[in-house]
Design an enzyme around this catalytic site. Structure first.
Site, PDB file in Angstrom:
ATOM      1  N   HIS A 308       2.911 -41.340  -7.306  1.00 39.96           N
ATOM      2  CA  HIS A 308       4.027 -40.705  -6.620  1.00 39.96           C
ATOM      3  C   HIS A 308       3.481 -39.572  -5.770  1.00 39.96           C
ATOM      4  O   HIS A 308       2.490 -38.927  -6.134  1.00 39.96           O
ATOM      5  CB  HIS A 308       5.042 -40.162  -7.635  1.00 39.96           C
ATOM      6  N   ASP A 365      10.603 -46.393  -9.582  1.00 44.33           N
ATOM      7  CA  ASP A 365      10.794 -47.662  -8.879  1.00 44.33           C
ATOM      8  C   ASP A 365      10.231 -48.835  -9.667  1.00 44.33           C
ATOM      9  O   ASP A 365      10.656 -49.979  -9.480  1.00 44.33           O
ATOM     10  CB  ASP A 365      10.114 -47.614  -7.508  1.00 44.33           C
TER      11      ASP A 365
END
Length: 447
Positions: A308, A365
């Site tokens: 991320h 996700d």
């Protein structure tokens, strides 16, 4: 809040003092608002990874420690003990609502879920295979044409009404976009259901039979929306602030945010995860092959859903969503081979030195796409669901921005690297240089 500490910038033999700003969680920033005036210099920061565009009281994120809080409340507590509409109220208005405040807020949203009947004809104008995000962003902007009397960004009453309309109507727009794609009749909102129950019914009910919404699935969706509700100054949120800084109406700012979210590096990432898992499944579930590809420095292959931009630890949202994902799949008896592949990938990421060293942990996700699949949501609707969840954060950030006296219209600077001044060359003296593609014969005139 400001500390007495100063940063000293030395340029051309001259020192310049810049204030150091300290946030409530100890974050420190050099205040460069006077930099150009003092020195004639600007800073260069592609992607704004080291630039604070605002001071905000909404969301605190510590990527190194894996912490996410909204207005001081941990994401874990909000998901476990709160609801999406409570979280929306918290983000937008600063505090968790009382029972009476929540009841009024919920009632107001429930009574505004219908969209104008004339908007139904707009859905018919989109091609059958139009991407739902194209429809969503267009229809959100279209709302501004129906509510022109509520444009004033500085009018609190106008703003509150616009907030309610957006929270109420965007799920209806999303459901209509889905129904258009599958060729089924639109299902109107049901005022007897809660926010997520109503959304699921509008998606999956048909007029020819009764439809009961599974409360566990509605709860799982509610949790998914909370997990996406805000995430500090990401691409789409920054878009809301930039568009809103011109005092453009809130509908247009949210429409712009939808367009930013659409990108595969932002809201489209969970769809990319499913596509990756599908690719591995078709290749005989050869997980090791794709892990080795991702580790090969000569390969440009990337494992989607790992790492991320901000988190350098396990994404706290991923921990929560994994538990919910496991629960729903187990309860439904769903044997999803993609979940097995996902678990193998996760195990490797947590044990392999390559991933540990680079802090490539699974992010939100990674699991959200699998959970959306379990709820029956098709892949091209994943980003639309993300937008519904992120809506309260966008609204809260816009509201904070327009009411902040320090706000100025967004106008980033640049470092120009092009040609210096030169004489205009007559067309007969110009050479053909690389530029626009030659005539596009393959495109017919009406396209």
């Amino acid at each position: 809040m400001s500390a007495n500490e100063k940063a000293i910038l030395s340029v051309g033999g001259k020192n310049h003092e810049l204030d150091v700003i300290v946030g409530s969680e100890g974050e420190r920033a050099i205040d460069i608002r006077s930099l150009r005036g003092q020195t004639g210099l600007i800073t260069l920061d592609n992607g704004y990874a080291n630039t604070g565009a605002c001071q905000s009281e909404i969301t605190f994120l510590n990527g190194e420690k894996g912490i996410l809080r909204h207005r001081g409340y941990s994401i874990e507590d909000l998901c476990e003990r709160g609801t999406f509409l409570e979280t929306a109220y918290l983000l937008i208005y600063g505090e968790l609502p009382s029972q009476s405040q929540l009841s009024t807020f919920t009632e107001d949203i429930t009574r505004h879920t219908l969209i104008h009947e004339n908007m139904r004809t707009f859905f018919q104008g989109f091609p059958l295979k139009a991407h739902p995000m194209a429809i969503l962003s267009s229809m959100v902007c279209t709302l501004s044409a129906f509510y022109q009397q509520s444009y004033n960004a500085l009018d609190a009453e106008h703003t509150d009404l616009t907030i309610v309309r957006l929270l109420a109507k965007i799920p209806t727009i999303a459901a209509f976009a889905y129904k258009k794609a599958v060729g089924q009749p639109y299902i109107y909102p049901d005022n007897n259901l809660n926010y997520c129950e109503n959304l699921l019914k509008m998606f999956f009910a048909v007029p020819c039979e009764d439809h009961e919404v599974d409360p566990d699935k509605a709860k799982a969706l509610d949790q998914l929306l909370i997990l996406h509700a805000d995430h500090e100054q990401n691409c789409s949120t920054s878009t809301v602030r930039l568009v809103g800084s011109s005092l453009a109406n809130l509908y247009s700012a949210i429409s712009a945010a939808c367009c930013a979210l659409w990108g595969p590096l932002h809201g489209g990432a969970n769809q990319a995860v499913i596509e990756m898992l599908s690719e591995i499944a078709k290749d005989g579930n050869n997980v090791r092959k794709y892990i080795d590809l991702a580790k090969d420095k000569n390969s440009d292959y990337r494992l989607m859903g790992f790492g991320h931009r901000v988190y350098k630890n396990f994404d706290p949202r991923a921990r929560i969503i994994k538990k919910t994902c496991d629960k729903i799949l187990a309860r439904e008896g769903i044997n999803d081979p993609m979940l097995d592949i996902a678990k193998q990938l996760e195990q490797v990421a947590l044990e392999d030195e390559y991933f540990i060293e680079r802090k490539l942990y699974p992010n939100v996700d990674f699991y959200s796409g699998i959970l959306y699949r379990a709820l029956g949501i098709p892949q091209d609707m994943f980003t639309v669901m993300f937008a519904i969840g992120r809506l309260p954060g966008w609204i809260a950030q816009w509201r904070e921005m327009v009411t902040d006296p320090a706000t100025r219209i967004g106008r980033p600077r640049q470092v120009y690297t092009g040609q210096q001044a030169r004489e205009f060359t007559p067309i007969e003296n110009r050479e053909s240089l690389p530029g626009r593609t030659a005539g596009l014969d393959r495109v017919t005139p009406h396209e």
